[in-house]
Write an enzyme that holds these catalytic residues in place. Structure first.
Site, PDB file in Angstrom:
ATOM      1  N   LYS A   1       2.515  -0.311  17.407  1.00 34.15           N
ATOM      2  CA  LYS A   1       3.299  -0.226  16.169  1.00 34.15           C
ATOM      3  C   LYS A   1       3.101   1.127  15.488  1.00 34.15           C
ATOM      4  CE  LYS A   1       2.831  -1.690  11.382  1.00 34.15           C
ATOM      5  NZ  LYS A   1       1.786  -0.864  10.770  1.00 34.15           N
ATOM      6  N   ASN A   2       1.848   1.516  15.293  1.00 36.89           N
ATOM      7  CA  ASN A   2       1.623   2.721  14.481  1.00 36.89           C
ATOM      8  C   ASN A   2       1.978   4.013  15.216  1.00 36.89           C
ATOM      9  OD1 ASN A   2       1.069   1.207  12.261  1.00 36.89           O
ATOM     10  ND2 ASN A   2      -1.163   1.375  12.426  1.00 36.89           N
TER      11      ASN A   2
ATOM     12  N   ARG B   1       6.004  -7.969  10.868  1.00 35.84           N
ATOM     13  CA  ARG B   1       6.169  -6.515  10.763  1.00 35.84           C
ATOM     14  C   ARG B   1       5.480  -5.807  11.914  1.00 35.84           C
ATOM     15  NH1 ARG B   1       3.939  -4.011   5.694  1.00 35.84           N
ATOM     16  NH2 ARG B   1       4.420  -2.296   7.063  1.00 35.84           N
TER      17      ARG B   1
ATOM     18  N   ARG C   1      -2.579   3.696  -2.407  1.00 36.05           N
ATOM     19  CA  ARG C   1      -2.395   4.334  -1.097  1.00 36.05           C
ATOM     20  C   ARG C   1      -1.740   5.704  -1.352  1.00 36.05           C
ATOM     21  NH1 ARG C   1      -0.193   0.196   3.428  1.00 36.05           N
ATOM     22  NH2 ARG C   1      -0.810   1.944   4.730  1.00 36.05           N
ATOM     23  N   PRO C   2      -2.563   6.702  -1.695  1.00 38.39           N
ATOM     24  CA  PRO C   2      -2.001   7.999  -2.082  1.00 38.39           C
ATOM     25  C   PRO C   2      -1.390   8.768  -0.912  1.00 38.39           C
ATOM     26  CG  PRO C   2      -4.403   8.120  -2.000  1.00 38.39           C
ATOM     27  CD  PRO C   2      -4.036   6.700  -1.684  1.00 38.39           C
ATOM     28  N   ILE C   3      -0.527   9.749  -1.240  1.00 40.98           N
ATOM     29  CA  ILE C   3       0.027  10.620  -0.182  1.00 40.98           C
ATOM     30  C   ILE C   3      -0.197  12.102  -0.543  1.00 40.98           C
ATOM     31  CG2 ILE C   3       1.734   8.975   0.727  1.00 40.98           C
ATOM     32  CD1 ILE C   3       3.858  10.661  -0.851  1.00 40.98           C
ATOM     33  N   ASP C   4      -1.222  12.347  -1.359  1.00 39.56           N
ATOM     34  CA  ASP C   4      -1.474  13.723  -1.793  1.00 39.56           C
ATOM     35  C   ASP C   4      -1.749  14.670  -0.624  1.00 39.56           C
ATOM     36  OD1 ASP C   4      -3.899  11.950  -1.865  1.00 39.56           O
ATOM     37  OD2 ASP C   4      -4.892  13.893  -2.013  1.00 39.56           O
TER      38      ASP C   4
ATOM     39  N   ARG D   1       6.067   1.317   4.783  1.00 34.00           N
ATOM     40  CA  ARG D   1       5.125   2.420   4.561  1.00 34.00           C
ATOM     41  C   ARG D   1       5.514   3.650   5.393  1.00 34.00           C
ATOM     42  NH1 ARG D   1       2.089   3.778   0.659  1.00 34.00           N
ATOM     43  NH2 ARG D   1       0.715   5.430   1.291  1.00 34.00           N
TER      44      ARG D   1
ATOM     45  N   ASP E   1      -7.885  -1.645  10.708  1.00 28.53           N
ATOM     46  CA  ASP E   1      -6.813  -2.609  10.973  1.00 28.53           C
ATOM     47  C   ASP E   1      -7.304  -3.817  11.775  1.00 28.53           C
ATOM     48  OD1 ASP E   1      -5.152  -0.958   9.580  1.00 28.53           O
ATOM     49  OD2 ASP E   1      -4.222  -0.052  11.332  1.00 28.53           O
TER      50      ASP E   1
ATOM     51  N   CYS F   1       2.317  -2.578   3.237  1.00 29.08           N
ATOM     52  CA  CYS F   1       1.277  -3.556   2.877  1.00 29.08           C
ATOM     53  C   CYS F   1       0.486  -3.097   1.664  1.00 29.08           C
ATOM     54  CB  CYS F   1       0.336  -3.766   4.056  1.00 29.08           C
ATOM     55  SG  CYS F   1       1.064  -4.749   5.373  1.00 29.08           S
TER      56      CYS F   1
HETATM   57  N1  EPU Z   1      -5.601   9.038   1.794  1.00 31.71           N
HETATM   58  C1  EPU Z   1      -5.627   9.901   0.724  1.00 31.71           C
HETATM   59  N2  EPU Z   1      -4.579  10.746   0.579  1.00 31.71           N
HETATM   60  C2  EPU Z   1      -3.531  10.790   1.440  1.00 31.71           C
HETATM   61  C3  EPU Z   1      -3.516   9.900   2.530  1.00 31.71           C
HETATM   62  C4  EPU Z   1      -4.574   9.035   2.672  1.00 31.71           C
HETATM   63  O1  EPU Z   1      -6.571   9.897  -0.075  1.00 31.71           O
HETATM   64  O2  EPU Z   1      -2.611  11.589   1.244  1.00 31.71           O
HETATM   65  C5  EPU Z   1      -6.730   8.112   1.994  1.00 31.71           C
HETATM   66  C6  EPU Z   1      -6.294   6.647   1.898  1.00 31.71           C
HETATM   67  O3  EPU Z   1      -6.306   6.186   0.574  1.00 31.71           O
HETATM   68  C7  EPU Z   1      -7.299   5.963   2.786  1.00 31.71           C
HETATM   69  C8  EPU Z   1      -7.611   7.018   3.866  1.00 31.71           C
HETATM   70  O4  EPU Z   1      -7.202   8.263   3.326  1.00 31.71           O
HETATM   71  O5  EPU Z   1      -8.468   5.708   2.052  1.00 31.71           O
HETATM   72  C9  EPU Z   1      -6.907   6.816   5.195  1.00 31.71           C
HETATM   73  O6  EPU Z   1      -5.502   6.675   4.998  1.00 31.71           O
HETATM   74  P1  EPU Z   1      -4.458   7.104   6.136  1.00 31.71           P
HETATM   75  O7  EPU Z   1      -3.587   8.165   5.592  1.00 31.71           O
HETATM   76  O8  EPU Z   1      -5.209   7.372   7.407  1.00 31.71           O
HETATM   77  O9  EPU Z   1      -3.601   5.784   6.274  1.00 31.71           O
HETATM   78  P2  EPU Z   1      -2.023   5.660   6.490  1.00 31.71           P
HETATM   79  O10 EPU Z   1      -1.553   6.769   7.343  1.00 31.71           O
HETATM   80  O11 EPU Z   1      -1.334   5.408   5.212  1.00 31.71           O
HETATM   81  C10 EPU Z   1      -2.177   4.352   8.730  1.00 31.71           C
HETATM   82  C11 EPU Z   1      -1.705   3.021   9.230  1.00 31.71           C
HETATM   83  C12 EPU Z   1      -2.515   1.900   8.606  1.00 31.71           C
HETATM   84  C13 EPU Z   1      -4.002   2.140   8.879  1.00 31.71           C
HETATM   85  C14 EPU Z   1      -4.434   3.543   8.459  1.00 31.71           C
HETATM   86  C15 EPU Z   1      -5.867   3.889   8.836  1.00 31.71           C
HETATM   87  C16 EPU Z   1       0.646   3.402   9.619  1.00 31.71           C
HETATM   88  C17 EPU Z   1       2.039   3.175   9.179  1.00 31.71           C
HETATM   89  N3  EPU Z   1      -0.311   2.864   8.882  1.00 31.71           N
HETATM   90  O12 EPU Z   1      -1.962   4.320   7.326  1.00 31.71           O
HETATM   91  O13 EPU Z   1      -2.110   0.741   9.290  1.00 31.71           O
HETATM   92  O14 EPU Z   1      -4.771   1.187   8.179  1.00 31.71           O
HETATM   93  O15 EPU Z   1      -3.573   4.522   9.058  1.00 31.71           O
HETATM   94  O16 EPU Z   1      -6.036   3.796  10.211  1.00 31.71           O
HETATM   95  O17 EPU Z   1       0.395   4.025  10.638  1.00 31.71           O
HETATM   96  C18 EPU Z   1      -1.693  -1.529   9.578  1.00 31.71           C
HETATM   97  O18 EPU Z   1      -1.220  -1.254  10.694  1.00 31.71           O
HETATM   98  O19 EPU Z   1      -1.938  -2.703   9.206  1.00 31.71           O
HETATM   99  C19 EPU Z   1      -1.986  -0.451   8.649  1.00 31.71           C
HETATM  100  C20 EPU Z   1      -2.154  -0.644   7.364  1.00 31.71           C
END
Ligand code: EPU
Length: 430
Positions: free
Chosen positions: A22-23, A400, A123-126, A93, A308, A117
């Site tokens: 999925k991811n 999902r 869940r920041p994107i900074d 997401r 996960d 989710c």
């Molecule tokens: N973070 C920041 N700033 C950012 C991005 C992330 O501080 O700009 C922090 C987050 O708050 C978190 C950590 O960094 O504490 C890791 O977040 P990451 O960006 O790696 O997560 P993501 O890309 O939003 C993906 C998967 C998630 C999975 C995480 C960690 C997708 C669509 N989602 O999320 O998958 O938990 O990586 O491996 O690929 C799931 O499949 O159930 C799921 C939630």
């Protein structure tokens, strides 16, 4: 509203075929938008997140054709617009990957703030924004949309050091940088298998990305990506979920179509718990013959134990002998499901990022709710292991990310089926 009815207590026996990851799929499909020509993607999982992303691409003008159930041909040559559909994007997401791919293709992107989710924390994107800005984009947020625009219509390569290890930011910046002018170096990059898969996909379409899977990724920008064929890797988490189910419920299952190396972090933990795992070329034979033993788990970025898989392993540990500690090391909070497990008789105390799991000798079936995708997987495992009947609501989250979970489990001998709930009875699932 659909709900799952599970009659627990039946050990699992047989074989299960793992779907595409999925991811990886949710990044590769948006990345296909950067390709001019036909892009054939194989091993695409049939899950609702994929369906949504394909609809978003279709609305942008892509032509999409399923060659068979798991192979899709995408032609994004004629996409002209960089503004995405608000209603569809905010439901998922991974729609944030459209920012990187549209920026790479058009030097501009307008994408709704991502949904997905909810774990109970932010869940920041900074870090995504930091990366795009370093490549020369101006990023603003307005009216629920993120708008990103390259200063001179094309991004420029740069050195980026991420403050946190982020899967999403690493993949998003890799996409945007693939067609930027010059070289980009990402440091403190995430190393998950799907990062390597996205790099391999982009390289097979003409990109020049090296080092994916290590903490330094180098991207030499190219002018244009062109069509090709690519097969998505198997889903590490789906495989791990079936392995955790065997641990909790008992039985013997051959988990097929996996990459054993990707499973090492999960296999090692299950072996500590007394589960037997036999590795073959692209299968794992998972067997639980004895009671489970306690262990401690800390989730970390790859190659650590995946966040996960945290709800699923906690569910198995709820049935182990002794007290285990589970610590969440990636998200600020991911324990909403624990109250549901307690309703089934689990003994778990959550203190900040740690769950103290005192094993009990059985769980009892109950009506429970899936609060998010992996929490939903945990509810399914708990219900399969429990004595008596459970009803699981909120299953749209499970769908999902898990392809045909009902038929895969039924083939293993589980007594699980889906029913449509009468609308007036589905209030709890709201
Ligand atoms: N973070 C920041 N700033 C950012 C991005 C992330 O501080 O700009 C922090 C987050 O708050 C978190 C950590 O960094 O504490 C890791 O977040 P990451 O960006 O790696 O997560 P993501 O890309 O939003 C993906 C998967 C998630 C999975 C995480 C960690 C997708 C669509 N989602 O999320 O998958 O938990 O990586 O491996 O690929 C799931 O499949 O159930 C799921 C939630």
């Amino acid at each position: 509203m659909t709900k799952y009815i599970v009659e627990g207590g039946k050990p699992l026996y047989g074989e299960v075929e793992i779907s595409g990851a999925k991811n990886a799929a949710v990044a590769i499909i948006p990345a296909a938008l950067m390709v001019r020509g036909v892009c054939r993607i194989e091993n695409v999982p049939q899950i609702s997140d994929v369906t949504l992303l394909l609809r978003i691409l279709e609305q942008l003008g892509a032509s999409i054709r399923f060659v068979n159930r798991h192979t899709v041909e995408l032609d994004c040559t004629h996409i002209r617009c960089a503004r995405t559909n608000y209603e569809l994007c905010q439901r998922i997401r991974a729609s944030y990957y459209l920012i990187g791919s549209l920026l790479g293709r058009f030097g501009e992107a307008e994408v709704a703030m991502p949904g997905g989710c909810f774990f109970g924390g932010v869940r920041p994107i900074d870090q995504h924004v930091k990366g795009f800005s370093a490549l020369g984009a101006r990023v603003t947020m307005n009216g629920g949309f993120i708008h990103a625009k390259a200063k001179n219509r094309r991004l420029t390569g740069a050195s980026i050091y991420f403050d946190v290890v982020s899967v999403g930011a690493t993949m998003n910046v890799m996409m945007a940088a693939a067609t930027a002018e010059g070289t980009t170096v990402i440091e403190n990059a995430a190393k998950e298998p799907h990062i390597v898969d996205l790099a391999n996909f982009l390289n097979s379409m003409g990109a020049n990305i090296r080092g994916a899977g290590t903490d330094t990724v180098k991207i030499q920008g190219v002018r244009q990506l062109t069509g090709g064929t690519y097969a998505i890797i198997p889903d590490q988490i789906e495989a791990g979920t079936y392995m955790a189910a065997v641990a909790a419920v008992g039985g013997e299952v051959l988990v097929k179509n996996i990459i054993p190396k990707h499973m090492d972090c999960i296999t090692a933990k299950l072996q500590e718990m007394g589960v037997e795992v036999e590795e073959h070329e692209d299968t794992l034979l998972v067997r639980r013959l004895h009671p489970l033993r306690k262990t401690n788990v800390k989730t970390l970025p790859y190659p650590g134990f995946p966040t996960d898989m945290q709800p699923q392993i906690t569910t198995a540990l709820a049935l182990a002998q002794g007290t285990s500690l589970v610590t969440e090391g990636v998200w600020s909070s991911r324990y909403r499901y624990v109250d549901e497990l307690k309703r089934m008789g689990a003994s778990i105390q959550v203190e900040d990022k740690t769950a103290i799991v005192e094993g009990v000798d059985h769980l009892t079936g109950a009506p429970v709710q899936a609060y998010d995708l992996r929490a939903g997987a945990a509810m399914v495992i708990a219900a399969l292991a429990a004595q008596g009947q459970s009803e699981i609501t909120g299953v749209q989250y499970i769908e999902r990310g898990y392809e045909e979970i009902i038929s895969k489990l039924r083939a293993l001998g589980a007594d699980i089926y889906a029913v449509e709930d009468a609308p007036e009875l589905s209030m709890r699932a709201g």
